[in-house]
Design an enzyme around this catalytic site. Sequence first.
Site, mmCIF file in Angstrom:
data_model
loop_
_atom_site.group_PDB
_atom_site.id
_atom_site.type_symbol
_atom_site.label_atom_id
_atom_site.label_comp_id
_atom_site.label_asym_id
_atom_site.label_seq_id
_atom_site.Cartn_x
_atom_site.Cartn_y
_atom_site.Cartn_z
ATOM 1 N N THR A 145 0.828 -1.195 0.000
ATOM 2 C CA THR A 145 0.000 0.000 0.000
ATOM 3 C C THR A 145 0.870 1.256 0.000
ATOM 4 O O THR A 145 1.805 1.353 0.794
ATOM 5 C CB THR A 145 -0.977 0.084 1.184
ATOM 6 O OG1 THR A 145 -1.480 1.417 1.273
ATOM 7 C CG2 THR A 145 -0.320 -0.236 2.512
ATOM 8 N N ASP A 147 -0.211 3.970 0.955
ATOM 9 C CA ASP A 147 -0.641 4.741 2.123
ATOM 10 C C ASP A 147 0.185 4.410 3.370
ATOM 11 O O ASP A 147 0.164 5.159 4.336
ATOM 12 C CB ASP A 147 -2.129 4.475 2.421
ATOM 13 C CG ASP A 147 -3.041 5.195 1.450
ATOM 14 O OD1 ASP A 147 -2.522 5.962 0.616
ATOM 15 O OD2 ASP A 147 -4.261 4.985 1.522
ATOM 16 N N MET A 189 -1.806 11.734 -2.252
ATOM 17 C CA MET A 189 -2.671 10.617 -1.850
ATOM 18 C C MET A 189 -2.546 10.287 -0.366
ATOM 19 O O MET A 189 -1.505 10.513 0.244
ATOM 20 C CB MET A 189 -2.315 9.373 -2.654
ATOM 21 C CG MET A 189 -2.907 9.355 -4.050
ATOM 22 S SD MET A 189 -2.533 7.781 -4.867
ATOM 23 C CE MET A 189 -3.625 7.917 -6.291
ATOM 24 N N ARG A 191 -5.750 8.450 2.284
ATOM 25 C CA ARG A 191 -7.122 8.632 2.761
ATOM 26 C C ARG A 191 -7.177 8.846 4.274
ATOM 27 O O ARG A 191 -7.800 9.779 4.742
ATOM 28 C CB ARG A 191 -7.956 7.404 2.365
ATOM 29 C CG ARG A 191 -9.405 7.450 2.807
ATOM 30 C CD ARG A 191 -10.175 6.257 2.254
ATOM 31 N NE ARG A 191 -10.259 6.325 0.801
ATOM 32 C CZ ARG A 191 -11.206 7.007 0.144
ATOM 33 N NH1 ARG A 191 -12.139 7.661 0.809
ATOM 34 N NH2 ARG A 191 -11.208 7.018 -1.174
ATOM 35 N N TYR A 320 -2.562 9.696 -9.953
ATOM 36 C CA TYR A 320 -2.192 8.285 -9.987
ATOM 37 C C TYR A 320 -0.723 8.056 -10.305
ATOM 38 O O TYR A 320 -0.167 7.011 -9.996
ATOM 39 C CB TYR A 320 -3.077 7.530 -10.973
ATOM 40 C CG TYR A 320 -4.490 7.387 -10.448
ATOM 41 C CD1 TYR A 320 -4.770 6.440 -9.467
ATOM 42 C CD2 TYR A 320 -5.519 8.201 -10.879
ATOM 43 C CE1 TYR A 320 -6.042 6.317 -8.939
ATOM 44 C CE2 TYR A 320 -6.797 8.089 -10.360
ATOM 45 C CZ TYR A 320 -7.055 7.146 -9.395
ATOM 46 O OH TYR A 320 -8.309 7.027 -8.867
ATOM 47 N N GLN A 322 1.784 9.141 -8.950
ATOM 48 C CA GLN A 322 2.607 8.952 -7.753
ATOM 49 C C GLN A 322 2.652 7.501 -7.297
ATOM 50 O O GLN A 322 3.591 7.092 -6.629
ATOM 51 C CB GLN A 322 2.156 9.872 -6.610
ATOM 52 C CG GLN A 322 0.818 9.552 -5.984
ATOM 53 C CD GLN A 322 0.233 10.700 -5.192
ATOM 54 O OE1 GLN A 322 0.760 11.116 -4.170
ATOM 55 N NE2 GLN A 322 -0.894 11.227 -5.655
#
Lengths: 428, 428
Positions: A145, A147, A189, A191, A320, A322
């Site tokens: 991920t 993130d 990005m 969330r 996207y 990145q």
Amino acid sequence: MASFDLITGNAVIGQSGGPTAVINQSLVGVVEGLRCGLQASGHVKRVLGMRHGVRGLTKGEFHDLTDMHQDVLDRLAMTPSAGLGSTRDKPDKAYCERVLEACRKHDVRYFFYIGGNDSSDTCRIVREMAVAIGYDMRCFHLPKTVDNDLKENDHTPGFPSAARFVAMASMSDFMDNISLPGIKINVVMGRHAGFLTAASALARRYDRSLNPETDGVSTDGPQLIYVPEVAFDIERFLADVDGIYSKKGRCHIVVSEGIQDKDGVAIGAKLIKNAQTDSHGNVQLSGSGALGDQLSDLIKEKLTPAGGKPPRVRADTFGYVQRCWPDASIIDRMEARRSGRFGATLAMRGEMDGSVAIKRPGTGSALWMGTDNGAPYVSEYARVELSAIAAKTRHMPEEFLLGHNNVSKRFIEYCLPLVGELPSFERF
Amino acid sequence: MASFDLITGNAVIGQSGGPTAVINQSLVGVVEGLRCGLQASGHVKRVLGMRHGVRGLTKGEFHDLTDMHQDVLDRLAMTPSAGLGSTRDKPDKAYCERVLEACRKHDVRYFFYIGGNDSSDTCRIVREMAVAIGYDMRCFHLPKTVDNDLKENDHTPGFPSAARFVAMASMSDFMDNISLPGIKINVVMGRHAGFLTAASALARRYDRSLNPETDGVSTDGPQLIYVPEVAFDIERFLADVDGIYSKKGRCHIVVSEGIQDKDGVAIGAKLIKNAQTDSHGNVQLSGSGALGDQLSDLIKEKLTPAGGKPPRVRADTFGYVQRCWPDASIIDRMEARRSGRFGATLAMRGEMDGSVAIKRPGTGSALWMGTDNGAPYVSEYARVELSAIAAKTRHMPEEFLLGHNNVSKRFIEYCLPLVGELPSFERF
């Protein structure tokens, strides 16, 4: 080698969720790990790639990886995005039953799934169902991920490469900002977790951890960094920007797409017209410039001096690119590959299930304890329970934050070894 | 060496307009060219960099480059964006008089300005004013623009690097698009010229020049490319997207920020709230996601089947990072550096003024004539009149376009040698 009996049959591998620059490294790592392990020992007959994750598996759509030439594997590993195709499907119980049914039909005994916390949850559910009906299938989760929000992991494959892109884009864009001064907002990005946004701080070239509030205004950008972990307040944001712009005549800002108000509502989600929701219930935040444009517009409206000209304000959303930029971090490539191999090793040593986690030795926990003792960066791989990862989210720890609009020196030291060498710029 | 007398005094160099990844290469090229030419011969005493172009010059704000260490120059050359600072000021007659006054005050006899067609115009006006009052100052323009829209040039420094970014981003984003299918729109810089948007076609890996209309639907992205040179019609656009999406279940689209309707009005300019206008009268098109978001929203509204789910639509705007990404094209680095050196050579050989233009030999004109005869790529430098560049715009020639939504094989052959080696991907 454990004393478990190894089962004989086929292996499946799938990729799930948002792709990354190194998700194919993990895939190839599993294939290679099986080749020199369970495949060599005869326990794995065919290695089948699921087309678009569990969605393809339930339809019997596979790409056979068993005899794939090493040259093809090596090129695949260097290819960004999910080579097998990915899926946003979030399997419920009925869906997982179809997954298990498909596995039985194809004599699948080893199940590997590369993805985030939802993919770990899919592994967990499928494994529990298999156990319940007495079907011996071993389920392994490989982390992925951008993130960086998986529990138990020091960091996750995909994050270092995305962080590298964000750092390089921020470095370069800051040079653009001092070249043609104005207020610049970049949306990154993330969330629920701000790690990727925080990586923009690596763009600072003099002192990456200067805090404008306590150390005076940093001459280096980005000067303001906003992550989802800190409640975002519009008035405070405007005051921050005004404070720097009025002193420097320019201001370089990075905000996470997931910044939230004090009630936990994402600011961006309310702004995208006809925003789309995926099967995980996530409202679209990426693939739109709405958040950046809204903040840009607010600044133009609120920071225009009475009777004066509004400041030059521009907003970019990194988008996207990145997560799929092909110049991946070297560390990330190696770690993603090795995490895949380690997953195959877990199966080889007779484990029934588990998730692969990346640890930084000497920390004793998933949380980093610093490399400022001069020790070189090292990582290692460990098996953790699927349930320790499944459907859980890791956030930026307090020690990585500095005030409401900056990141700490500890974060810089945590992140810097992951992204690889950054270019060197000259600045007058 | 011409028989002209060389004048003795100082030299100034400035950078203007939107920065690029190689505008500092041009700067360093001029400095190096002067060092081994007019500076060595004693005709140039000091080499002064204008801070933020003519704006700094009029205020006497300089960065002295005379004795700068070669290590610093080499690092500066590899640094994206304008190291001296840039400006969007468009000098009128009164402004140019102040420029000339400042030059006389600082005994400036050689004036170098790196920029687009407006910078060439500034050189032309200042030179004419100097001639009119009998002040011997020689004025040279060095080409720079990611838009690639300067007359007389085969291509311009800055374009190859931006084209490289656009090609690599499009390649990678296309892999993302086939991994998680949907409709994806990418918005690329280019106000009046579509060269940079067209460079996205280099992302195609099988046949880069497949035309969906005549050759069936290309499996390779981007499948649809819209440039400012072709009037943009919303209904035709939606039909194009529908045609590909209904066949492939996905569609990869690139549009130029400058796409215009049949009356020549930029679609994007109407969409940005509180859009800002620069001193050249250009309405803001960059630094906003509005165009992509608007097209995205239109597709969601118009292409949702009756009673069905809307397609997954995402839009990204590549933004400023495309003009400042630090991994510049090797060809671009070399050519920008050499164009700067050639500018200094023009002064050394006694020219009074001129603009440096890049030509591709064997063409006899600025227009490319093909390298498909197997000859290696070569470029050379020529002096052209300032007035041939000044305030003029070059557009994509007809031979580079294919239908209303694609580019020709000739464009691919024109562009491919400029961007340098692209990564190799594996695709099932």
